[in-house]
Design an enzyme around this catalytic site. Structure first.
Site, PDB file in Angstrom:
ATOM      1  N   LYS A   1      22.454 -22.580 -14.653  1.00  0.00           N
ATOM      2  CA  LYS A   1      22.113 -22.617 -16.175  1.00  0.00           C
ATOM      3  C   LYS A   1      20.375 -22.353 -16.094  1.00  0.00           C
ATOM      4  CE  LYS A   1      22.817 -23.210 -20.775  1.00  0.00           C
ATOM      5  NZ  LYS A   1      21.884 -23.655 -21.608  1.00  0.00           N
TER       6      LYS A   1
ATOM      7  N   CYS B   1     -22.800 -33.151 -19.733  1.00  0.00           N
ATOM      8  CA  CYS B   1     -20.939 -32.730 -18.902  1.00  0.00           C
ATOM      9  C   CYS B   1     -21.560 -34.326 -18.017  1.00  0.00           C
ATOM     10  CB  CYS B   1     -22.210 -31.339 -17.688  1.00  0.00           C
ATOM     11  SG  CYS B   1     -20.858 -31.538 -16.270  1.00  0.00           S
TER      12      CYS B   1
ATOM     13  N   TYR C   1      24.728 -12.967 -15.292  1.00  0.00           N
ATOM     14  CA  TYR C   1      25.791 -13.630 -15.654  1.00  0.00           C
ATOM     15  C   TYR C   1      27.371 -13.120 -16.826  1.00  0.00           C
ATOM     16  CZ  TYR C   1      22.786 -15.986 -19.754  1.00  0.00           C
ATOM     17  OH  TYR C   1      22.655 -16.080 -20.759  1.00  0.00           O
TER      18      TYR C   1
ATOM     19  N   CYS D   1     -23.279 -33.599 -15.257  1.00  0.00           N
ATOM     20  CA  CYS D   1     -24.550 -33.497 -14.495  1.00  0.00           C
ATOM     21  C   CYS D   1     -25.660 -33.911 -16.126  1.00  0.00           C
ATOM     22  CB  CYS D   1     -24.642 -32.472 -14.180  1.00  0.00           C
ATOM     23  SG  CYS D   1     -24.433 -31.204 -15.437  1.00  0.00           S
TER      24      CYS D   1
ATOM     25  N   CYS E   1     -19.509 -26.480 -19.374  1.00  0.00           N
ATOM     26  CA  CYS E   1     -20.978 -27.253 -18.370  1.00  0.00           C
ATOM     27  C   CYS E   1     -21.804 -25.959 -18.292  1.00  0.00           C
ATOM     28  CB  CYS E   1     -20.778 -28.123 -17.397  1.00  0.00           C
ATOM     29  SG  CYS E   1     -22.226 -28.165 -16.667  1.00  0.00           S
TER      30      CYS E   1
ATOM     31  N   LYS F   1      25.247 -30.015 -18.661  1.00  0.00           N
ATOM     32  CA  LYS F   1      23.147 -30.356 -18.935  1.00  0.00           C
ATOM     33  C   LYS F   1      22.710 -31.895 -18.105  1.00  0.00           C
ATOM     34  CE  LYS F   1      21.532 -28.357 -22.099  1.00  0.00           C
ATOM     35  NZ  LYS F   1      21.619 -27.661 -22.973  1.00  0.00           N
TER      36      LYS F   1
ATOM     37  N   ALA G   1       0.510  -1.119  -0.407  1.00  0.00           N
ATOM     38  CA  ALA G   1       0.026   0.074   0.138  1.00  0.00           C
ATOM     39  C   ALA G   1       1.043   1.533  -0.262  1.00  0.00           C
ATOM     40  CB  ALA G   1      -0.905   0.093   1.038  1.00  0.00           C
ATOM     41  N   GLU G   2       2.179   1.523   0.807  1.00  0.00           N
ATOM     42  CA  GLU G   2       2.983   2.593   0.918  1.00  0.00           C
ATOM     43  C   GLU G   2       3.309   3.009  -0.678  1.00  0.00           C
ATOM     44  OE1 GLU G   2       5.598   3.358   4.031  1.00  0.00           O
ATOM     45  OE2 GLU G   2       5.437   2.067   4.207  1.00  0.00           O
ATOM     46  N   TYR G   3       4.019   1.306  -1.044  1.00  0.00           N
ATOM     47  CA  TYR G   3       4.053   1.728  -2.763  1.00  0.00           C
ATOM     48  C   TYR G   3       4.057   2.122  -3.705  1.00  0.00           C
ATOM     49  CZ  TYR G   3       7.075  -0.014  -6.388  1.00  0.00           C
ATOM     50  OH  TYR G   3       7.941   0.113  -7.991  1.00  0.00           O
ATOM     51  N   ASP G   4       2.404   1.757  -3.446  1.00  0.00           N
ATOM     52  CA  ASP G   4       1.233   3.088  -4.289  1.00  0.00           C
ATOM     53  C   ASP G   4       1.283   3.678  -4.199  1.00  0.00           C
ATOM     54  OD1 ASP G   4       0.981  -0.471  -5.187  1.00  0.00           O
ATOM     55  OD2 ASP G   4      -1.008  -0.776  -4.056  1.00  0.00           O
TER      56      ASP G   4
ATOM     57  N   ARG H   1      18.594 -12.742 -28.351  1.00  0.00           N
ATOM     58  CA  ARG H   1      20.146 -13.337 -28.741  1.00  0.00           C
ATOM     59  C   ARG H   1      19.638 -13.311 -30.077  1.00  0.00           C
ATOM     60  NH1 ARG H   1      21.250 -18.377 -30.366  1.00  0.00           N
ATOM     61  NH2 ARG H   1      23.651 -18.901 -29.669  1.00  0.00           N
TER      62      ARG H   1
ATOM     63  N   LYS I   1      32.548 -21.473 -15.418  1.00  0.00           N
ATOM     64  CA  LYS I   1      33.601 -20.656 -15.981  1.00  0.00           C
ATOM     65  C   LYS I   1      34.714 -20.777 -14.698  1.00  0.00           C
ATOM     66  CE  LYS I   1      29.130 -18.372 -17.132  1.00  0.00           C
ATOM     67  NZ  LYS I   1      28.220 -17.244 -16.854  1.00  0.00           N
TER      68      LYS I   1
ATOM     69  N   GLU J   1      19.810 -13.347 -18.348  1.00  0.00           N
ATOM     70  CA  GLU J   1      18.382 -14.471 -19.189  1.00  0.00           C
ATOM     71  C   GLU J   1      17.070 -14.148 -18.121  1.00  0.00           C
ATOM     72  OE1 GLU J   1      19.917 -17.010 -20.686  1.00  0.00           O
ATOM     73  OE2 GLU J   1      18.272 -18.347 -20.518  1.00  0.00           O
TER      74      GLU J   1
ATOM     75  N   GLU K   1      27.972 -21.701 -11.548  1.00  0.00           N
ATOM     76  CA  GLU K   1      26.275 -21.303 -12.191  1.00  0.00           C
ATOM     77  C   GLU K   1      25.125 -21.646 -11.944  1.00  0.00           C
ATOM     78  OE1 GLU K   1      26.870 -17.701 -14.930  1.00  0.00           O
ATOM     79  OE2 GLU K   1      28.498 -17.106 -13.386  1.00  0.00           O
TER      80      GLU K   1
ATOM     81  N   ASP L   1      16.906 -21.481 -17.107  1.00  0.00           N
ATOM     82  CA  ASP L   1      16.402 -22.054 -18.523  1.00  0.00           C
ATOM     83  C   ASP L   1      15.497 -21.123 -18.816  1.00  0.00           C
ATOM     84  OD1 ASP L   1      15.848 -23.321 -20.271  1.00  0.00           O
ATOM     85  OD2 ASP L   1      14.451 -25.018 -19.574  1.00  0.00           O
TER      86      ASP L   1
ATOM     87  N   CYS M   1     -25.026 -27.486 -11.450  1.00  0.00           N
ATOM     88  CA  CYS M   1     -23.729 -29.165 -11.595  1.00  0.00           C
ATOM     89  C   CYS M   1     -23.054 -29.520 -10.445  1.00  0.00           C
ATOM     90  CB  CYS M   1     -22.801 -28.895 -12.417  1.00  0.00           C
ATOM     91  SG  CYS M   1     -21.782 -30.133 -13.175  1.00  0.00           S
TER      92      CYS M   1
END
Ligand code: IVH
Length: 684
Positions: free
Chosen positions: A119, A410, A228, A413, A428, A316, A38-41, A140, A292, A176, A117, A121, A433
């Site tokens: 990796k 359905c 990274y 029912c 449905c 991997k 709330a404060e942030y808002d 990329r 690395k 990433e 590190e 995805d 139902c």
């Protein structure tokens, strides 16, 4: 109120931009917020208003500019000055040892220090900052030419729009963008519900979200990022990869906290093994580890092949897949009436978990993958958790496989089902139902909704089967005697359930709004609507345009709210909920005889510090807010009171420095008493 002078407005704008950026960093990078939403808002709103009043102070790097700008016709191209390469793969410890041997041979080093590190995805991106401001962000692409997705990347809050102190004139960083597993699951649920195609995995979801021509769509997806690599490490004056990552962290970038430095490949292999153990519990997907060479002079000596650096390798993970047979496809009916076909498998182990079923989402999905009953299929756990069918092994069909047909009625029912034009979902239409009813009741009573303890799926099923509950309102007319007629319900648990139902009547209104199960209205939207409309009656009376005027309410939400409150059955249930005494409105709080907005607390900002004896800090903050004040966690010139408990430290010192009024806990209690607020007894 007088309009502030342009100069003082500008000063405040700069102050707010910096403060909000600091909170974004704490929240999205450090995962350690120090203020309430709330404060942030409020800070955001103040900034937005000032920027609107003084358009001459517009700045692309203002936190208000993250919402997403105009829709593009296509993405322009970005030529990567330094190509974005991929990584060589290794699949075992031996292959890592061979990598290490090559590195040592080429550099003449006896022992090499490595950085290990996760990796991530996700989707690889490249950012360029000029004078500390984000200037271009790109995908990329083919490694040499990528797409300019700056407008979309701006909406990702983990990506700094402005760098912190000490930024070089130009900085290029690689990282990433990803979607957390939880957010991926949530997004797919919402899409399936809306009859939209689902994403196969979090990476596709992240990529799909970033490659949107309309940045406001990206802004709604929860994306995160890790950085990274600094392709030109002289920009951050680093002599090791590790130092370059530290420099990124100091400039405000999210850098993965699990990164480790290892002396020699043995240690690196051990670190990789430990990381693999943590894989299932990580909130995001990783598809391996990256090892690395740490020293940049050694990296330079090793150089690159045309495809990848010689100083790094990706270990991997084998994909978590399995092969099994589909025994049957059954149809489940959810609380909004959507029919979801679900594959039942011969149970199979995938990544250490037994999988025996997977959602097939909708008929389009089944047709696109040509899935038939009896098929042998490759399955995997998407998002590491949710099982899915990857593909059918069509070569192994023997002709006994059967095509699945969506039932025309359905399964719960026998009512008519419909598939609206342009939607993938079949529904449905029967509001009564029993399957919809069961799911709807379970949702109604669930923890984040009305929070009725003891009213879980099994109790709901017994109540529905016994005909005691036909809609959510019936819950409030149940008696202990009725409950004890059910199997396995004794007088004691009956009394407990009745008490829990009774207690739920005084829930704040947002819980009821969420519990009603209005399509597209999740918990956060329910809170927003409750704050905006204060009562069910006002929400029910709201016209489409009124709803659309509420920030973040789009046409889908507005339409479904309007539709919900037009429905006779829903109105009838609401009337009986009201009659039973379920709270239907959040009154502006009345405390004793004092209305919040008249109290001494109204508009005043409090900071609590040190240990309080009568309540937890969060409780004290809630009381202040209930009385119309604000609670903050940091002391500034805008703070009105600092309430200092035992062992108060730096915040107290800061208050003294700024001349902010300091109260003891006893003085704060006196202040409460004066406005007629009494702490509940025995509630400590
Ligand atoms: S380093 C020149 N580190 O994996 C080396 N890449 O398969 C640049 N990736 O294109 C890459 N996590 O998109 C690096 N910790 C990490 C990574 C990482 C994920 C992605 C990146 C890269 C791809 C290569």
């Amino acid at each position: 109120m007088d309009r502030p002078s342009a100069e003082s407005a500008y000063r405040r704008i700069l102050e707010l931009r910096e403060e909000i950026a600091r909170h974004d960093h704490r929240y999205y990078v450090l995962d350690d917020p120090t203020i309430t939403d709330a404060e942030y808002d409020r800070l955001m709103q103040e900034l937005r208003q000032l920027e609107e009043a003084y358009p001459q102070f517009h700045d692309d790097t203002s936190p208000t500019q993250r919402v997403g700008g105009a829709v593009a016709e296509g993405f322009s191209e970005v030529v990567h000055a330094i190509p974005m390469l991929s990584l060589d793969n290794a699949f075992s410890g031996e292959e890592l040892e061979a990598f290490d041997a090559r590195v040592r041979r080429a550099t003449g080093a006896d022992v090499v220090e490595y950085v290990v590190e996760p990796k991530i995805d996700g989707l690889g991106i490249s950012l360029t900052y000029v004078n500390g401001r984000l200037s271009v962000g790109a995908t990329r692409g083919d490694g040499t030419v990528g797409e300019n997705i700056t407008a979309n990347l701006r909406t990702v809050r983990a990506i700094p729009l402005r760098l912190r102190e000490g930024a070089p004139p130009q900085l290029d960083v690689r990282g990433e963008v990803y979607m957390a597993k939880e957010d991926f699951v949530r997004l797919n649920q919402a899409r399936a519900e809306a009859g939209e195609p689902v994403f196969a995995n979090p990476r596709n979801a992240a990529a799909g979200s970033l490659r949107q021509l309309d940045p406001s769509v990206t802004a709604k997806r929860r994306l995160a990022a890790f950085f990274y690599y600094v392709p030109l490490p002289e920009q951050v004056e680093a002599s090791t990869h590790w130092d370059a990552l530290e420099a990124l962290r100091a400039l405000g970038f999210p850098v993965n906290p699990l990164i480790k430095r290892c002396m020699g490949i043995r240690e690196a292999i051990e670190a990789a093994r430990q990381l693999e153990e943590r894989r299932p519990s990580l909130p995001y997907e990783i598809d391996g580890m990256v090892v690395k060479v740490n020293r940049l002079d050694l990296q330079a000596r090793l150089g690159f092949t045309s495809r990848s650096p010689r100083w790094a390798v990706a270990l991997k993970y084998p994909a978590q897949q399995g092969v099994t047979r589909i025994i049957d496809i059954v149809v489940q009916v959810g609380r909004t009436g959507v029919l979801t076909p679900t594959a039942q498998f011969e149970p199979v182990q995938v990544g250490g978990v037994t999988v025996s079923r997977a959602s097939l989402h909708n008929i389009d999905y089944i047709r696109a993958k040509d899935i038939r009953i009896g098929d042998r299929v490759v399955i995997q756990r998407a998002g590491d958790v949710i099982p899915e069918v990857v593909r059918v092994i069509a070569e192994e069909r023997d002709g006994t496989e059967r095509e699945f047909v969506m039932p025309s009625v359905c399964p719960a029912c026998n009512s008519e089902v419909v598939r609206p034009e342009g939607e993938a979902a079949t529904r449905c239409v029967n509001f009564a139902c029993p399957a919809r009813l069961r799911e709807g009741l379970v949702h109604f009573a669930s923890r984040d909704a009305m929070n009725i303890d003891g009213l879980g799926p099994s109790m709901v099923e017994r109540l529905v089967d016994a005909g005691l509950v036909r809609d959510v309102a019936d819950i409030y007319y149940l008696t202990a005697e009725q409950l004890t007629t059910l199997e396995r319900v004794g007088p004691r648990s009956a009394a407990n359930l009745v008490a829990a139902i009774e207690a739920s009547k005084s829930n704040p209104v947002y819980r009821l709004i969420f519990a009603l199960g209005i399509r597209h209205v999740g918990e956060n939207m329910a809170k927003l609507l409750a704050k905006e409309f204060l009562s069910i009656d006002r929400l029910a009376a709201a016209e489409r345009d009124e709803l659309l005027a509420v920030p973040t309410v789009g046409p889908a939400i507005a339409d479904s709210v309007v539709e919900f409150f037009r429905n006779r059955q829903n109105l009838d249930a609401l009337a009986r909920l009201r009659q039973a005494g379920v709270r239907m409105a959040d009154e502006p709080p009345v405390i004793g005889a004092v209305r919040a907005h008249e109290s001494r607390f109204a508009g005043k900002t409090f900071v609590f510090t040190g240990a309080l004896s009568k309540f937890k800090r969060s409780e004290a903050e809630a009381i202040v807010e209930e009385l119309g004040g604000k609670a903050s966690s940091s002391v500034s010139r805008n703070t009105d009171y600092v309430v200092a408990g035992a062992d108060a430290g730096s915040k107290l010192a800061r208050a003294r420095e700024l001349g902010v009024a300091v109260l003891t806990e006893a003085e704060f209690l006196d202040m409460l008493e004066q406005v007629g607020y009494h702490l509940p007894d025995g509630g400590e």
